[in-house]
Scaffold this active site. Structure first.
Site, short mmCIF file in Angstrom:
data_model
loop_
_atom_site.label_atom_id
_atom_site.label_comp_id
_atom_site.label_asym_id
_atom_site.label_seq_id
_atom_site.Cartn_x
_atom_site.Cartn_y
_atom_site.Cartn_z
N SER A 40 0.75 -1.13 -0.05
CA SER A 40 0.03 0.14 -0.11
C SER A 40 1.01 1.22 0.02
CB SER A 40 -1.05 -0.17 1.08
OG SER A 40 -1.88 -0.86 1.19
N GLY A 231 -4.35 -1.82 -1.02
CA GLY A 231 -3.51 -1.74 -2.41
C GLY A 231 -3.21 -0.17 -2.33
N GLY A 233 -2.45 3.57 -4.36
CA GLY A 233 -2.81 4.48 -5.46
C GLY A 233 -4.20 4.91 -5.21
N CYS A 260 -9.49 -1.66 3.42
CA CYS A 260 -8.89 -0.52 2.82
C CYS A 260 -9.15 -0.25 1.43
CB CYS A 260 -7.47 -0.83 3.11
SG CYS A 260 -6.33 0.82 3.14
N GLN A 264 -12.88 0.63 -0.32
CA GLN A 264 -13.11 1.77 -1.35
C GLN A 264 -13.61 0.99 -2.59
OE1 GLN A 264 -9.23 3.46 -1.33
NE2 GLN A 264 -9.29 4.03 0.76
N GLY A 302 -4.83 6.99 1.83
CA GLY A 302 -4.81 8.48 1.16
C GLY A 302 -6.12 8.80 0.83
N HIS A 343 -7.22 -1.65 9.11
CA HIS A 343 -6.46 -2.96 8.81
C HIS A 343 -6.60 -3.86 10.06
CE1 HIS A 343 -3.98 -2.42 5.23
NE2 HIS A 343 -4.58 -1.14 5.42
N GLU A 345 -6.10 -6.96 10.41
CA GLU A 345 -5.18 -7.95 10.87
C GLU A 345 -4.09 -7.31 11.80
OE1 GLU A 345 -2.70 -5.25 8.20
OE2 GLU A 345 -4.83 -5.79 8.18
#
Length: 368
Positions: A40, A231, A233, A260, A264, A302, A343, A345
């Site tokens: 990420s 991931g 971007g 994450c 989205q 982000g 997250h 985990e």
């Protein structure tokens, strides 16, 4: 060198060269190796707010991927002494071996304040003799993170399976597993090993597929559930992933779980919109929850979903980030589908949110 002309000088460590990317900051007090190997962080220069790096060295068990994905590292200090019984090497040599450029001796408190006031910004770390004028020109020519499909760069090229844990910490949170593992297909937008380990811990046998996989490719593995990974971007640029989730939501009735970027992409497939946060959420102590229930969470992103753009007749927002009230988790009202922005985990970070993996397993058990 930042794109706004701000210049900070320090001492080089790691690899020699110039690294250009988005300058961000992480507020965690530990877990620097997990951060550096998390896909990420692809394309980013990470400022660590904790003032000293390298104390515990590096080891293979804490890696979230086979190699570091950060483009560069910014630190106040780098310890000259590695002291930990699990250490297999020191941070500086490991970064040099993996081609990661670093700078230390920087006033990271001033840099973080600059980023908080002005937002994440492109920048460069350079130790190869490039002049400030040359660096500023290169930085200003670099693309913005908005619109970048970095998931395509970090995703696996070929399918693979994950049925046994790789993490040395796996057994500390081992869960009761079913007699027959749940067959899960994970779409790899930049997946972390710790997430795969937690899926296995909760009774899953995981087949990992590339980010551009089709519905036919997913269904060829006869999954009982589909997982959408984290991931790097801009999630809105991952058009193949959004199209796949639209197909999953409309053509099959499978439990679906996103973390994450996966969360989205789920929101975008439902017709929602995403937007870039000023400086993102990157740390280990973000409170998220709903009235009467709060989880302290690990975060690294982000971008976020626009709450008002999500269809109210299909979606319930179950958790908000309690710092800025952005969407932290959602679930569909009439389908076994949910996503979390953080997250669970906890690698690194707190374990408050691990129950989301059990929730995914329970949906697959109900379907059986």
């Amino acid at each position: 060198m930042l794109a706004d002309g701000t210049l900070l000088r320090g001492e080089a460590f790691g690899a020699v060269g110039t690294a250009i990317g988005e300058v961000v900051f992480n507020t965690g007090m530990t877990g620097y190796q997990e951060v550096m190997t998390d896909p990420s962080y692809s394309g980013q220069l990470v400022t660590f707010t904790y003032p000293e790096l390298g104390n515990t060295g590096v080891n293979t068990a804490d890696q979230e991927a086979p190699r570091p994905h950060v483009r560069g590292v910014i630190s106040r200090e780098l310890t000259p002494v590695t002291s930990n019984w699990r250490a297999e090497g020191d941070l500086e040599h490991w970064l040099a071996e993996n081609g990661v450029v670093g700078i230390r001796g920087v006033d990271t408190r001033a840099l973080v304040r600059h980023l908080r006031e002005g937002g994440a910004i492109n920048g460069a770390i350079s130790s190869d003799g490039s002049t400030p004028v040359e660096l500023l020109e290169q930085v200003r020519a670099a693309p913005s993170m908005e619109g970048l499909n970095l998931a395509a760069r970090v995703s696996t090229a070929e399918p693979y399976t994950w049925t046994e844990p790789c993490s040395a910490a796996f057994d500390t949170r081992l869960q009761q597993r079913p007699e027959r593992p749940y067959r899960v297909v994970a779409i790899d937008f930049g997946i972390k090993r710790a997430i795969l380990d937690r899926l296995v811990a909760h009774g899953c046998s995981v087949t990992v597929l590339p980010a551009d996989s089709s519905l036919e490719a997913v269904l060829s593995h006869s999954p009982e559930g589909v997982f959408l990974s984290n991931g790097p971007g801009d999630p809105a640029a991952v058009s193949s992933g959004i199209a796949l989730v639209k197909d999953l939501l409309t053509q099959v009735d499978l439990p679906l779980f996103g973390i994450c970027m996966g969360h989205q992409i789920l929101g975008l497939a439902l017709g929602g919109r995403s937007f870039k946060l000023p400086y993102g959420h990157r740390g280990l102590n973000h409170p998220c929850g709903s009235p009467g229930q709060v989880e302290i969470t690990s975060q690294n992103h982000g971008f976020a979903l626009d709450a008002d753009s999500l269809p109210a007749d299909r979606v319930r927002i179950t958790h908000h980030n309690l710092n800025d009230h952005t969407v932290a988790a959602l679930q569909l009202l009439h389908q076994p589908v949910f996503g979390v922005q953080y997250h669970p985990e906890a690698s690194p970070g707190p374990h408050d949110a691990d129950h989301h993996f059990a929730r995914f397993a329970a949906l697959m058990a109900d379907r059986r």
